[in-house]
Structure formats: C-alpha cells, structure tokens
Design a protein around this motif. Structure first.
Motif, mmCIF file in Angstrom:
data_model
loop_
_atom_site.group_PDB
_atom_site.id
_atom_site.type_symbol
_atom_site.label_atom_id
_atom_site.label_comp_id
_atom_site.label_asym_id
_atom_site.label_seq_id
_atom_site.Cartn_x
_atom_site.Cartn_y
_atom_site.Cartn_z
ATOM 1 N N LYS A 259 0.832 -1.203 0.000
ATOM 2 C CA LYS A 259 0.000 0.000 0.000
ATOM 3 C C LYS A 259 0.867 1.254 0.000
ATOM 4 N N ASP A 260 1.950 1.209 0.785
ATOM 5 C CA ASP A 260 2.857 2.361 0.832
ATOM 6 C C ASP A 260 3.461 2.622 -0.541
ATOM 7 N N GLN A 261 3.772 1.548 -1.274
ATOM 8 C CA GLN A 261 4.346 1.707 -2.606
ATOM 9 C C GLN A 261 3.325 2.308 -3.572
ATOM 10 N N LEU A 262 2.050 1.962 -3.387
ATOM 11 C CA LEU A 262 1.011 2.573 -4.214
ATOM 12 C C LEU A 262 0.888 4.061 -3.894
ATOM 13 N N SER A 263 0.979 4.383 -2.607
ATOM 14 C CA SER A 263 0.812 5.778 -2.178
ATOM 15 C C SER A 263 1.980 6.660 -2.593
ATOM 16 N N ASP A 264 3.200 6.090 -2.603
ATOM 17 C CA ASP A 264 4.372 6.930 -2.892
ATOM 18 C C ASP A 264 4.648 7.097 -4.382
ATOM 19 N N GLY A 265 3.753 6.570 -5.215
ATOM 20 C CA GLY A 265 3.900 6.780 -6.643
ATOM 21 C C GLY A 265 4.679 5.706 -7.369
ATOM 22 N N SER A 266 5.029 4.647 -6.671
ATOM 23 C CA SER A 266 5.752 3.556 -7.342
ATOM 24 C C SER A 266 4.907 2.911 -8.426
ATOM 25 N N PHE A 267 3.585 2.962 -8.242
ATOM 26 C CA PHE A 267 2.660 2.415 -9.237
ATOM 27 C C PHE A 267 1.531 3.403 -9.450
ATOM 28 N N SER A 268 0.940 3.342 -10.636
ATOM 29 C CA SER A 268 -0.196 4.192 -10.968
ATOM 30 C C SER A 268 -1.396 3.320 -11.309
ATOM 31 N N VAL A 269 -2.571 3.918 -11.292
ATOM 32 C CA VAL A 269 -3.774 3.185 -11.670
ATOM 33 C C VAL A 269 -3.613 2.656 -13.089
ATOM 34 N N GLY A 270 -3.892 1.393 -13.280
ATOM 35 C CA GLY A 270 -3.735 0.753 -14.585
ATOM 36 C C GLY A 270 -2.456 -0.043 -14.723
ATOM 37 N N ASP A 271 -1.498 0.193 -13.819
ATOM 38 C CA ASP A 271 -0.242 -0.549 -13.879
ATOM 39 C C ASP A 271 -0.443 -2.008 -13.485
ATOM 40 N N LYS A 272 0.321 -2.862 -14.109
ATOM 41 C CA LYS A 272 0.337 -4.276 -13.738
ATOM 42 C C LYS A 272 1.414 -4.487 -12.685
ATOM 43 N N LEU A 273 1.062 -5.144 -11.592
ATOM 44 C CA LEU A 273 2.045 -5.401 -10.542
ATOM 45 C C LEU A 273 2.999 -6.503 -10.967
ATOM 46 N N PRO A 274 4.209 -6.511 -10.405
ATOM 47 C CA PRO A 274 5.160 -7.579 -10.723
ATOM 48 C C PRO A 274 4.588 -8.938 -10.317
ATOM 49 N N PRO A 275 5.097 -10.024 -10.899
ATOM 50 C CA PRO A 275 4.646 -11.365 -10.498
ATOM 51 C C PRO A 275 4.880 -11.593 -9.008
ATOM 52 N N GLU A 276 4.055 -12.418 -8.413
ATOM 53 C CA GLU A 276 4.162 -12.678 -6.976
ATOM 54 C C GLU A 276 5.539 -13.216 -6.600
ATOM 55 N N ARG A 277 6.119 -14.042 -7.478
ATOM 56 C CA ARG A 277 7.435 -14.616 -7.152
ATOM 57 C C ARG A 277 8.491 -13.530 -7.029
ATOM 58 N N ASP A 278 8.381 -12.477 -7.862
ATOM 59 C CA ASP A 278 9.348 -11.376 -7.800
ATOM 60 C C ASP A 278 9.168 -10.564 -6.520
#
Length: 257
Positions: free
Chosen positions: A14-33
């Motif tokens: 959640k912190d990574q979403l809040s700090d701008g690491s990801f934007s709406v529409g972005d695909k998150l890295p695979p769970e293994r990563d």
C-alpha cells in the motif's frame, strides 16, 4: 495487536502505491518477484494481494495479472475512475487469517484428526460420513454451489474421534473459513464445479480408510485432500505464473509408515 505477516506485506505494498511507485492501470510484478524482493514466501504475498483486492486497490484479471485500480490517498479514501465498488467487502482485516495460513493449519490438524478417528470410529459415525457424501453428490448433480455436505463430512469425521475438544477445534477452523472475506474472494473465482468431483473422491478415500480402521492411511488421505484444496486455490489465485508448482507454506511430506 501484532499484525500477521501477510498484513505487514500488504501495508508495504500500500505504501508503494501511495508513494507513486505504481499508478492506476499498472500491472504489478509477479508474486514470485515480490516474494524474492521482500524475502517472504509466495503464500504470504498471495494473501497480501487478497487483502489489497478486498480493499479495492487491485484487481486480478484471470490469465493476465494483477492490476492497480485505486490509489490509497492520505485520508485513506480511494482515488480512481476505474475502481470497483468494494464497500460491501471493506472490513478490518486484523483478525482475518490468510487463506493459505488457514489451509496449513487445517492440513496439520485435520490429518491427525482423521488418523485418530480411524482408531475410534463407530458404525454410527460411518453412517453419518456416508450421509455427508450423499449430500455432496446431490449438490454436484443439482449444480448447487453449497458446502453443506463438505462441512458435514469434516465435522462428522471430527465427531468420530469421540473427543469433544477435537470437535471444538475442527468447528473453530470451519468458522474461520466461513467468516474469512479472503476465502470468499478466492472461492467466487471457482467458475465450474469439476474440482468438487475430485474432492468428493478424496473424501471417499478417507472414509474407506476409516472403514478399514487404517489410521496412517486415513491421515495421509486427509493430508492429500487438503493439499488438493490448496492447489486448486493456488491455481485460481496465481494468474501471473501458470507453471508455478504450488509448494507454498512449505509443507513437510506426510508419509504413511
């Protein structure tokens, strides 16, 4: 109150979403990563993803991946034009056990319950177990999505131990499952009931071991059944890596000696 491991990972994401690491529409890295980067098991990451899904922050798209659909704002509201309405599922997860953490507990406890039940089972218990299987077969034949027969089987098995404390333990595990919003999220992804035929066959194998009063075989059959349940849910919840072998919460191999 101490947070569960998956909750800590969920908060970090959640912190990574809040700090701008990801934007709406972005695909998150695979769970293994994510698991490798955060030095945790993939099961912990998976339960954290379910937590984010319940909060309306991510969406799992079968065969594609996990996408950001909302960003948590400073005031804890959601900012997204595409976010779904998750208000009915939004809740305090502080007491919600992770799905795979829950399954590991059931695998450890219920395999031993089955083993002990094979030494204590009565004719009446056998009849109750057979009635539960009939319920399961009828539900499958009628294409009904209910778990009454499944629950009846597991509880009849616990009662076959003739030990009220073990019955209480089994009941508590079922209550955790029925009240888990995370479980609901995964269960509703079961778009067909083929898996239930397989689980029914596994229940029959457990019952056969009880009829023959074979404790080790009964315990192993239950272990393998709950491993099957886990693998089914892993397949549904891991859309990033279809080839993943599914060995999460590293289970030791229960062998019949």
């Amino acid at each position: 109150m101490n947070k569960r491991p998956y909750q800590k990972i969920g908060e970090q994401l959640k912190d990574q979403l809040s700090d701008g690491s990801f934007s709406v529409g972005d695909k998150l890295p695979p769970e293994r990563d994510i698991a490798q980067r955060m030095s945790v098991s993939r099961a912990t990451v998976r339960d954290a993803m379910i937590m984010l899904e319940l909060d309306g922050l991510v969406e799992v798209r079968k065969g594609s991946g996990t996408y950001v659909v909302a960003i948590p704002a400073d005031d804890h509201t959601l900012e997204s034009n595409d976010a779904k309405n998750y208000s009915a599922e939004s809740h305090n997860l502080s007491d919600d056990m992770g799905v795979f953490e829950m399954l590991q507990a059931r695998q450890l406890v219920e395999s031993h319950i089955a083993e002990f039940a094979a030494t204590q089972v009565t004719k009446t218990d056998i009849l109750r177990l057979e009635e539960a299987l009939v319920q399961e077969r009828e539900a499958i034949a009628n294409h009904e999505d209910n778990e009454q027969g499944d629950r009846a089987f597991h509880m009849a098995l616990a009662n076959a131990t003739q030990n009220s404390s073990l019955v209480d333990v089994a009941e508590r595990l079922w209550v955790q499952r029925q009240t888990s919003q995370a479980w609901v999220v995964l269960h509703r992804r079961l778009t067909d009931i083929d898996y239930r035929e397989k689980w029914l066959d596994e229940h029959q194998k457990i019952l056969t071991a009880l009829k023959r009063r074979q404790p080790k075989e009964a315990g192993l059959a239950m272990w393998q059944h709950l491993e099957s349940v886990k693998q089914t849910l892993l397949t549904l919840s891991n859309v990033d890596d279809p080839a993943f072998d599914g060995y999460l919460f590293d289970s030791y191999s229960l062998q019949a000696n």
